[in-house]
Design an enzyme around this catalytic site. Structure first.
Site, PDB file in Angstrom:
ATOM      1  N   TYR A   1      81.782  83.422  46.594  1.00 18.38           N
ATOM      2  CA  TYR A   1      83.037  84.110  46.873  1.00 18.38           C
ATOM      3  C   TYR A   1      83.116  85.456  46.179  1.00 18.38           C
ATOM      4  CZ  TYR A   1      85.834  80.674  49.398  1.00 18.38           C
ATOM      5  OH  TYR A   1      86.362  79.852  50.348  1.00 18.38           O
TER       6      TYR A   1
ATOM      7  N   LYS B   1      92.469  71.577  48.076  1.00 18.09           N
ATOM      8  CA  LYS B   1      91.640  70.680  48.884  1.00 18.09           C
ATOM      9  C   LYS B   1      91.352  69.390  48.123  1.00 18.09           C
ATOM     10  CE  LYS B   1      89.214  74.027  51.797  1.00 18.09           C
ATOM     11  NZ  LYS B   1      87.896  74.559  52.196  1.00 18.09           N
TER      12      LYS B   1
END
Length: 309
Positions: A290, A187
């Site tokens: 995460y 990203k």
């Protein structure tokens, strides 16, 4: 929206200028740019309908806190979730930060607008045994052996290397055979180095030998059944079939395999900072979200990393 009301050319030009800035200087991904465009266009259309007139570039500087609240109330009444509205507000604020710098006006009325509160959904990784079972079942459930090998190879990259599905599907024939370390562009155009486990190397190699389509430097590494580049939906369907056979919850998605990579690595004693680098996260807090570990485990890792604490 009342008939005849449209977004002005000036507002559209301003939006395009901001998006071009994001793409050129910030390296935002195409999907991110499109999400920003959708959010801001919806906002600009609301303003035009709300005031019964098209909002030009100059009038955008006069948007009030009352306008912002009316827009948010309209979006919520239309069924937009608090989470999605918070994302849309973030897009609008980003646009206004850039526009106020360009046109030299005070954007505080927009920037001070508070986002709605919402509960963040924490990712749910699968157990280590289930992750291995998913890969094994994905390999055997497809109608063609090469497709089964392909699905297993992609899922192995998600779980074994922590890749995003877009990153795995973005690999080309030039990446085969896989090197010991993959250079991944994630990203925002950020590059990171990801070690390749023998299991991932072997899974991709088996697929490449069975694949009926040419794997060359300028071709995709992973093909769809008809010979085009493999899309994410095919991988999602493979995960759905495996999930149903194993009785796993609906949260067992391709992205959950990436979550599992991070969680299992941390549970095995991996360093949080190192895992952050492997995942390509800009913020350590994102990596923590995460990883499905309890507070005691996080404190243990923290104390090892910061012995003076």
């Amino acid at each position: 929206m009342p008939e005849g009301i449209a977004i002005s050319a000036g507002a559209r030009d301003a939006l395009q200028g901001w998006l071009a800035h994001l793409a050129a200087l910030d390296g935002a991904a195409d999907n991110t740019i499109e999400a920003y465009r959708t959010d801001v266009v919806s906002f600009l259309a609301f303003l035009s309908a709300h005031h019964g007139m098209s909002h030009g570039r100059a009038t955008l500087a006069r948007v009030s806190l009352s306008d912002m609240r009316a827009w948010m109330a309209s979006e919520r009444a239309g069924g937009l979730s608090a989470r999605s509205l918070a994302r849309a507000l973030s897009s609008v604020k980003g646009f206004y930060r850039w526009l106020s710098d360009q046109d030299d006006f005070d954007a505080s009325q927009v920037l001070m607008t508070r986002a709605p509160k919402y509960t963040k959904k924490l990712p749910r990784p699968v157990a280590p045994e289930a992750a291995t079972d998913v890969i094994s079942i994905a390999e055997t459930q497809a109608r063609d052996s090469w497709i089964g090998a392909r699905d297993a190879a992609v899922i192995t990259l998600l779980y074994g290397c922590g890749l995003r599905i877009s990153e795995a599907l973005g690999l080309t024939g030039g990446d085969h055979p896989l090197p010991d370390v993959l250079r991944i562009t994630g990203k925002g155009g950020k590059e990171r180095l990801v070690p390749v486990l023998p299991a991932a190397w072997q899974a991709v190699d088996i697929y490449a030998r069975l694949c009926p389509f040419p794997i060359e430097p300028d071709t995709p590494l992973f093909y769809g059944a008809r010979g085009g580049a493999l899309g994410p939906r095919a991988v999602q369907k493979a995960m759905e079939r495996a999930r149903l056979q194993l009785g796993l919850p609906a949260t067992a998605t391709p992205h959950a395999m990436r979550h599992s990579f991070a969680t299992h690595l941390l549970n095995a004693g991996g360093d949080l900072r190192a895992i952050q680098e492997l995942l390509g996260h800009a913020s350590l807090s994102t990596t923590q979200a995460y990883t499905a570990v309890d507070t005691a485990r996080l404190m243990e890792v923290y104390k090892k990393s910061h012995p003076r604490a």
